[in-house]
Motif scaffolding. Structure first.
Motif, PDB file in Angstrom:
ATOM      1  N   GLU A 101      -5.085  19.108 -11.145  1.00 54.54           N
ATOM      2  CA  GLU A 101      -6.033  19.138 -12.262  1.00 54.54           C
ATOM      3  C   GLU A 101      -6.027  20.532 -12.882  1.00 54.54           C
ATOM      4  OE1 GLU A 101     -10.498  17.519 -13.365  1.00 54.54           O
ATOM      5  OE2 GLU A 101     -10.163  18.519 -11.434  1.00 54.54           O
ATOM      6  N   HIS A 102      -7.102  21.308 -12.700  1.00 54.31           N
ATOM      7  CA  HIS A 102      -7.132  22.663 -13.255  1.00 54.31           C
ATOM      8  C   HIS A 102      -7.477  23.711 -12.197  1.00 54.31           C
ATOM      9  CE1 HIS A 102     -11.362  21.265 -13.539  1.00 54.31           C
ATOM     10  NE2 HIS A 102     -11.635  22.514 -13.221  1.00 54.31           N
ATOM     11  N   ARG A 103      -7.432  23.322 -10.920  1.00 49.59           N
ATOM     12  CA  ARG A 103      -7.848  24.232  -9.853  1.00 49.59           C
ATOM     13  C   ARG A 103      -6.815  24.310  -8.753  1.00 49.59           C
ATOM     14  NH1 ARG A 103     -12.936  22.933  -6.954  1.00 49.59           N
ATOM     15  NH2 ARG A 103     -12.408  20.753  -7.326  1.00 49.59           N
ATOM     16  N   SER A 104      -6.808  25.446  -8.088  1.00 46.31           N
ATOM     17  CA  SER A 104      -6.042  25.616  -6.860  1.00 46.31           C
ATOM     18  C   SER A 104      -7.019  25.702  -5.699  1.00 46.31           C
ATOM     19  CB  SER A 104      -5.187  26.883  -6.922  1.00 46.31           C
ATOM     20  OG  SER A 104      -4.168  26.753  -7.883  1.00 46.31           O
ATOM     21  N   VAL A 105      -6.643  25.079  -4.592  1.00 45.24           N
ATOM     22  CA  VAL A 105      -7.510  25.009  -3.416  1.00 45.24           C
ATOM     23  C   VAL A 105      -6.772  25.621  -2.231  1.00 45.24           C
ATOM     24  CG1 VAL A 105      -8.724  23.475  -1.835  1.00 45.24           C
ATOM     25  CG2 VAL A 105      -8.641  22.940  -4.273  1.00 45.24           C
ATOM     26  N   GLU A 138      -3.205  21.087 -15.570  1.00 44.34           N
ATOM     27  CA  GLU A 138      -3.437  22.252 -16.424  1.00 44.34           C
ATOM     28  C   GLU A 138      -2.924  23.481 -15.683  1.00 44.34           C
ATOM     29  OE1 GLU A 138      -7.253  22.102 -18.632  1.00 44.34           O
ATOM     30  OE2 GLU A 138      -7.625  20.274 -17.458  1.00 44.34           O
ATOM     31  N   VAL A 139      -1.630  23.746 -15.846  1.00 45.38           N
ATOM     32  CA  VAL A 139      -0.924  24.725 -15.028  1.00 45.38           C
ATOM     33  C   VAL A 139      -1.488  26.132 -15.181  1.00 45.38           C
ATOM     34  CG1 VAL A 139       1.329  25.777 -14.583  1.00 45.38           C
ATOM     35  CG2 VAL A 139       1.166  23.332 -15.092  1.00 45.38           C
ATOM     36  N   ALA A 140      -1.746  26.553 -16.417  1.00 45.80           N
ATOM     37  CA  ALA A 140      -2.234  27.916 -16.632  1.00 45.80           C
ATOM     38  C   ALA A 140      -3.571  28.128 -15.920  1.00 45.80           C
ATOM     39  CB  ALA A 140      -2.373  28.197 -18.127  1.00 45.80           C
ATOM     40  N   LYS A 141      -4.457  27.145 -16.008  1.00 53.67           N
ATOM     41  CA  LYS A 141      -5.749  27.270 -15.318  1.00 53.67           C
ATOM     42  C   LYS A 141      -5.558  27.251 -13.800  1.00 53.67           C
ATOM     43  CE  LYS A 141      -8.517  25.160 -19.013  1.00 53.67           C
ATOM     44  NZ  LYS A 141      -9.408  24.034 -19.378  1.00 53.67           N
ATOM     45  N   GLY A 142      -4.637  26.413 -13.337  1.00 53.77           N
ATOM     46  CA  GLY A 142      -4.379  26.371 -11.904  1.00 53.77           C
ATOM     47  C   GLY A 142      -3.805  27.671 -11.383  1.00 53.77           C
ATOM     48  N   LEU A 143      -2.918  28.292 -12.156  1.00 51.48           N
ATOM     49  CA  LEU A 143      -2.364  29.589 -11.774  1.00 51.48           C
ATOM     50  C   LEU A 143      -3.457  30.645 -11.744  1.00 51.48           C
ATOM     51  CD1 LEU A 143      -0.024  31.504 -11.184  1.00 51.48           C
ATOM     52  CD2 LEU A 143       0.392  31.646 -13.651  1.00 51.48           C
ATOM     53  N   ASN A 144      -4.325  30.618 -12.740  1.00 48.05           N
ATOM     54  CA  ASN A 144      -5.431  31.574 -12.776  1.00 48.05           C
ATOM     55  C   ASN A 144      -6.326  31.409 -11.554  1.00 48.05           C
ATOM     56  OD1 ASN A 144      -6.532  33.729 -14.206  1.00 48.05           O
ATOM     57  ND2 ASN A 144      -8.101  32.442 -15.138  1.00 48.05           N
ATOM     58  N   SER A 145      -6.593  30.172 -11.200  1.00 45.51           N
ATOM     59  CA  SER A 145      -7.417  29.895 -10.023  1.00 45.51           C
ATOM     60  C   SER A 145      -6.742  30.400  -8.753  1.00 45.51           C
ATOM     61  CB  SER A 145      -7.658  28.381  -9.926  1.00 45.51           C
ATOM     62  OG  SER A 145      -8.344  28.040  -8.754  1.00 45.51           O
TER      63      SER A 145
END
Length: 336
Positions: A101-105, A138-145
């Motif tokens: 999605e838009h997050r990394s865990v 949403e890769v950019a948001k996931g990378l930011n996370s």
């Protein structure tokens, strides 16, 4: 040969740690030191990183080679990490995470690879698309996370983010999320994985059972802002005003149900995030990237000399008993 030269040669032979009288005592001494496990303090550079794997559905596209067969992008990433975990030097610390999605865990904080190899590999084997809770990517948001996750850990390990760069829904360049980076700090690696030719994206149910492939009518082909938004009059659609031509982010309108490695976009992201970019192409490649000295943590360790001492003792014993290397007695006489 003069008498003085012969005398010097004979003395040297007696003290040379080879197939002479001193070889056996020297070998015994070395073996004793090996049994005592003599150690020396050294400052060593050991990798410390958090590896975050993209588990969105485009990572299930089978378009990369591994051991002579074609596998999915996620399968190659997992195989590369599985191989690296078993070959990293003891003292290295690796953590695991996933992006969807838009997050990394974060799944595991960095663990020492020799002591926790089994746990790391078992956790890695369970990382797959069933862990995704949304169809978005949403890769950019996931990378930011992921950058924030790594920075929040006490040792601030390097980040290794593995993805194909496929944004779903497509990203509007005018509304790109800013990356939360630290100036002057190289944070790790952004690794791209995938073939360069567009391929269909597999569909699956929540249990991971295949449901065929996504088709064009089931996938958002343009970013939402271009589709317009509701106006004050019923049925009216308002769209964003046109502006300067935005940089290409790899979107493929009309073909977003197909996927390929979006390398130019990932290179752009890596520069903006303070990461180095590489394309992951083999299982052995990840090991060398993790061992990059720029991302290693220096630590003092006591290193055992046992293997080297035992090897030296063995070499002495072998040399002592190798007849061809012995010089027959009586070969040297005094010259006149």
């Amino acid at each position: 040969m003069s008498g003085d030269a012969v005398s010097w040669f004979d003395k040297a032979r007696r003290w040379w740690p080879g197939p002479g009288r001193r070889a056996l005592p020297a070998a015994v001494l070395l073996l004793a030191l090996a049994v005592l496990d003599v150690t020396v303090p050294l400052e060593l550079a050991r990798p410390e990183a958090v590896v975050v794997l993209d588990v969105t559905q485009s990572m299930d596209v089978a378009d990369v080679p591994l051991d002579g067969r074609t596998v999915s992008r996620l399968a190659l990433a997992r195989a590369a990490l599985h191989d690296a975990l078993g070959r990293l030097p003891c003292g290295s610390r690796i953590g695991l995470g996933l992006f969807t999605e838009h997050r990394s865990v974060l799944l595991l904080t960095p663990l020492e690879v020799c002591e926790h190899l089994r746990e790391l590999r078992e956790a890695l084997a369970r990382i797959d698309g069933r862990m995704a809770w949304s169809g978005n990517s949403e890769v950019a948001k996931g990378l930011n996370s992921a950058l924030r996750l790594a920075r929040a850990l006490p040792e601030q390990p390097a980040l290794v983010f593995v993805t194909d760069g496929h944004e779903a829904p497509p990203l509007n360049p005018r509304y790109r999320p800013p990356l939360d980076t630290e100036s002057g700090r190289e944070a790790g690696w952004l690794l791209g994985v995938g073939g360069l030719q567009l391929s269909p994206i597999p569909r699956s149910d929540p249990q991971g059972r295949p449901l065929g492939f996504w088709n064009a009518s089931e996938v958002l082909q343009v970013e939402p802002f271009s589709r317009g938004r509701g106006g004050s009059v019923e049925g009216e659609r308002m769209v964003e005003e046109a502006g300067p031509a935005p940089p290409d982010l790899g979107a493929t309108p009309g073909r977003e149900h197909l996927s390929a490695l979006r390398e130019p976009y990932l290179r752009r992201l890596s520069q903006e995030a303070g990461l180095r970019y590489a394309r992951l192409q083999s299982a052995s490649q990840l090991l060398s990237l993790l061992q990059d000295p720029a991302h290693a943590r220096r630590q003092r360790e006591r290193v055992s000399l046992r293997p080297w001492l035992a090897l030296a003792a063995l070499a002495l014993l072998v040399a002592r008993h190798l007849g061809p290397f012995r010089r027959p007695a009586g070969r040297h006489g005094r010259s006149r």
